[in-house]
Design an enzyme around this catalytic site. Sequence first.
Site: not given
Length: 473
Positions: A405, A9, A11
Amino acid sequence: MIGGSSSNNYMMYVRGNPEDYNSWADAGFEGWDWDTVLPYFKKSENLQVSDVMQNKTLADYHNTRGPMKVSRPEHERTQETKLEALLQSLSEIGIETIEDYNGPEQLGASKNYFTISNDRVPIRYGTAQAYIVPAKKRKNLVILKNALATKILIDSTKTAIGVEVEVNGKRNRFYASKEVIASAGAVDTPKLLVASGVGAAADLAALGIDVVSDLPVGKDLQDHLFLPVVLSGATDIGTALPVVDLRTIGFPTLNGFFALNGTGRPDLQIIPFYLDMASPFFAFACTNNFNFNNDICSSLINSNKKSELFAILLVLLHPKSRGEIKIRSLNSAPEIYTGYFSNADDFDTVTAGIRRILNLTETDYFKSFDSEVVRVNLPACDELEYMSDEYWECYALQMGRTLYHPAGTCAMGRVVDPELKVLGVDRLRVVDASVFPSMPSGNTNAPVIMVAERAADLIIQQYYGDQNIVTVP
């Protein structure tokens, strides 16, 4: 090591605040203070931002020789102008422009860092590219695809001796010569431990599993939730470009942090998205990326047809609310109970944050376009006075979404010790976000990599002595 990650991804690279880690040390977790962990952030980093490295003060916080490429994307000029206007507007409401939120000062707003390469064509650069690809030909490393760890093998002396793994549908056992490291993340590591007899005694009894170590595995789930505050902007800027170009679509190219009392550790993070007028990507992002329903997306899309939009994602950095990962069956996925807003204090924090962001409509840029807050179609909130505290609490319940998260479900002090060893079990560690005793002030990508780097040195220390630790820049 067992586990996995979505390392491909895009990030964001955010280390957090020194007080995040000092608070870990103050709670008794020796070796996790800021002065100790900063070198491990630097150790992994290969920063490709020349203006930061040319600044001596900022350069001291960074490294250009680590495996993890970190960069800032370039912007198409129109978007660059909008970003500059937004930075100026944020400074007018007390969120000052800073050069580097990973440097000496986190409070403020600056251009965003990502784990992407700064090549001619920027590419995603995750932990797989940084760590696994360069090491995949080592003789002491075997990488299995289509493999799922289902159980940690623990003998009668409460010692981890190996793992049970399904590979292409076939069950295999692999044995450890030194120890087992679980790294399946804050959602799946609890399931793996529970399957192995490590968990709350009542939870294990419900599954018919004998207790190896009675620990609150899966409890105290923490997560960063966000909610968007969307502001209208200019109405005469044409439409978005028909050519797909990552530099021109809604992309979080800025990042900011602020404390409600103006100093100290930030309470809230802002991740702004700029959306050109009639952005062709907005509808897809609204339903797929953010998982909003059709009523919400339609009201936002209709507003975007009339003007550019600034969607300010407001992130609650240190929630008091707690959730739980529940394992109902070993044959099904873990159940995630977020617990968002189960502590009413979190409403007070996000409401105060929303009111700070609303002040943007009074700044020079936004006033020039008679900017307004886009009213989202929320039938559940229709009976409440618009923009009252009660309305914003309802708004938060309807619009709050995970920033993905999850953390804290096998935390230091509750499930593992400061060396990340599972309490009551020998030769077993956990190395992922589940070990966080509390949330860092920002995205969890960089802190997880830091934890892994530090865990590597802890393992080297135990088995080979201090002289074999890799030098940290």
